[in-house]
Each structure stands twice: as C-alpha cells, then as structure tokens.
Design an enzyme around this catalytic site. Structure first.
Site, PDB file in Angstrom:
ATOM      1  N   HIS A  45       7.399   1.435  12.548  1.00 56.90           N
ATOM      2  CA  HIS A  45       7.874   2.645  11.683  1.00 56.90           C
ATOM      3  C   HIS A  45       6.882   3.883  11.776  1.00 56.90           C
ATOM      4  CE1 HIS A  45       8.968   6.411   8.733  1.00 56.90           C
ATOM      5  NE2 HIS A  45       9.858   5.539   9.130  1.00 56.90           N
ATOM      6  N   LEU A  79       0.752  -1.482  -0.252  1.00 58.66           N
ATOM      7  CA  LEU A  79      -0.386   0.414   0.264  1.00 58.66           C
ATOM      8  C   LEU A  79       0.801   1.139   0.058  1.00 58.66           C
ATOM      9  CD1 LEU A  79      -3.205   0.454   2.030  1.00 58.66           C
ATOM     10  CD2 LEU A  79      -1.617   2.065   1.831  1.00 58.66           C
TER      11      LEU A  79
END
Length: 357
Positions: free
Chosen positions: A230, A126
């Site tokens: 992240h 994505l």
C-alpha cells in the site's frame, strides 16, 4: 521526550484510537474493544512468563510522548506466528509445462497455499498517530522491537517476518481479493478483513482453493497487485529492507501484500548493537553525536529511547539525567545501543529472496 514501553491496561483507549487511524485498517489490530482488551492481557502475560523457546506469546508495545502525556503509537511481536493455528499465505511458485513432441516449454507462475511462515516471529500491528508518521518516532517504534529481541533471543524464532498491507484501487477495494477470494465468499475486502481481525484467518484458508492458482487466469489488476505494498507503507517497507529484510515468495491471502523476512542475526540493528556501561552527565556537557536507540535490560519494564550515541574514551555511553531516569539505569549499569540511521540497501528493488521461506 519519546519512549517505547510495554502496553498497560490504561492504554486501551489509545489503542482503540490508533486502531481506528490505521491506513488501511489492520487485521492484527482490530478497532474492537474486546479483542484489544485480550491483546493487552496476552501481552502482560507474555512479559511476566518465563520462556525458554518461542510459543504463544504476544508482546505489545506503545510509544509514549511524555511531554504530551499521550500514547501516540503501538506495535507488536508474535513470538511464533503459527503458535495457535497455521499462519496461511500464498507462496509464489513457477511450474514448467513442456512437451517434447510439440517442442513447447512454458514457465507458468502460480500461487500455492502455504503455512511456512508459521515458524517465524512476526513483527506486526504497527499504528501511528498521523502527527508522528514519517518521523524518527515511527522509526524508533518500528525498530525498538528488534532491540527487545536482541536482548531476549530465546523468546523468538531465528527468522523474523513482516506482512505489509497490499495495494488497493482508487475506491479502496482490493483487486487481488476481487479476483481470488471474492469467488469463494460473498463479502467484500473490508468486510472479510474485519471478520478475520475479530476471529482469525484460518477459516479463510479452509474455504480457499487448495490447488495452485494460475496467475494467467487472474485479472491484470490482480496480477499487478501481487507483492505490491500500500502506498502509505512504502517508506516503512524501504526502511526494513535497509535494515536487512528481504522480500520473500509469500504474499497475503487477502490483498496480495508483500511479506518480508530476515535471519535476525544478519539485521543491521543486531550486527551493530553493543552493550555499554552508562555514565550520567549534564545535558549541556554531552558530546554531539548521531542519534541511537538506547534500551535498558529490564523485561517487564523494558524501555527504549532515542539519545546521542556518545562514548567516553573508556567506552562508557553518556546519558543525560533525564534519559537515565527514564531508562531506570544507574551510572555503571549497561544499556544496549544501536544506530538509529540505516545505510540504504543496494538491492532494495530486487526480486524476492530465493531461500527456503
């Protein structure tokens, strides 16, 4: 107006641009024209193929802003993560070191090489244009894949999985890779990440140690990175946990990023999705209602949009002429609808799921 649809060859320049904008760069979406051309061809073959059970199908979708006439996002489904080759991860384990004579008992945390995730369907690759990150457009793209799976369950595994990029330091390096993989390769994290994107991860697993890794022997920074996403993906992970995914014992080979999983039938979008016949009404006559994902019943011409979830007393879903045309549905034709909003997950911050995966 935004729509999620299957990728086309003409979308290749947009895919290249989106791959280059990914933060951090994605192994499964390389900014490499030849690989992206292969990805588009694989997707077209998958949508055209008759499928009775999941295999080596790779479905790629794009999010198109029709007002801008621009592709602003992409996301993919791998029907079976390990269809071509084993999908390797590290699995978090606990070993018991004990001695009755010395009256000593220690629980030791380890990482073991695993390919259990190979049997799952993977939601992956994505990437969004920065202008649309954090908006309902990103939520539509991320979860439209679930609407597709709900319509064609025979094409996908019962268990779904998602891998999220791991934590990096202030210099963009991976503490996990520097403490583990760097001892077996001369490449830094970004170099090895690119090599894996244009080749595969199987060659990494062939060189990595086959014995369990004791976490106590890793650097504190590496241990802290295990299972940590992240920062750019914190909101995405939270949304999928709200959807019904749970943290698994598995983490990424390179950066230690988290891998979440779910029984697809327990997901919010599956449990609350419903089929409704369409009733076309002028936009000004549509009742005010919460937004929903609306998908048509077409395989190669799959479309998913955001529209109001407004029902008539007889259970018809009211759509504007514009949305009906975009979905290519006539009045009386059924569409699949599921709420766009998700309830917060009470166990979002809990530890990993203790199931088999």
């Amino acid at each position: 107006m935004l729509v999620v649809r299957p990728v086309r060859p003409s979308d290749l320049p947009a895919l290249e641009r989106l791959a280059g904008l990914a933060i951090p760069s994605l192994t499964n979406l390389p900014a490499h024209r030849t690989r992206l051309e292969e990805r588009v061809a694989q997707s077209q073959q998958a949508f055209a193929r008759e499928v009775e059970c999941p295999g080596d199908e790779h479905y790629t979708f794009v999010l198109e802003d029709l007002e801008r006439n621009e592709v602003v996002g992409t996301a993919s489904l791998r029907a079976l993560a390990g269809a071509r080759e084993a999908y390797y991860t590290y699995r978090q384990e606990t070993l018991i070191h004990a001695s009755q004579q010395l009256n000593v008992r220690h629980e030791v945390q380890t990482l073991a090489l695993s390919h259990e995730v190979s049997g799952t369907t993977q939601l992956c690759a994505l990437a969004m244009d920065p202008r649309y990150r954090g908006t309902h457009a990103e939520r539509l793209l991320r979860r439209a894949r679930l609407m597709f799976i709900a319509q064609y369950p025979e094409r996908f595994a019962k268990v779904l999985a998602m891998a999220f990029p791991g934590s990096l330091d202030e210099h963009g390096a991976s503490p996990f890779w520097d403490s583990v993989g760097r001892h077996f390769f001369v490449h830094d994290y970004h170099e090895i990440n690119y090599l894996a994107s244009v080749r595969s991860k199987s060659f990494i697993a062939e060189v990595m140690p086959q014995f369990p890794l004791y976490l106590a022997l890793l650097t504190p920074q590496a241990r802290d990175a295990i299972g940590r996403e992240h920062p750019a993906h914190e909101a995405a992970l939270a949304e999928m946990l709200d959807e019904g995914f749970v943290r698994s014992r598995h983490v990424d080979l390179f950066d230690g990023g988290p891998i979440i999983k779910a029984d697809r039938n327990l997901l919010h979008s599956f449990r609350h999705a419903a089929w409704h016949p369409v009733r076309v009404c002028p936009a000004h006559a549509l009742a005010d209602a919460d937004p929903a994902m609306i998908a048509n019943q077409r395989l190669a011409d799959f479309r998913c949009v955001v529209a109001r979830y407004a029902l008539t007393r007889t259970g018809q879903l009211t759509l504007s002429p514009e949305h009906a045309e975009l979905l290519d549905v006539e009045e009386g034709r059924a569409v699949l609808a599921a709420p766009l909003a998700l309830p917060p997950c009470a166990t979002r911050g809990a530890g990993y799921d203790r199931g088999e995966l």
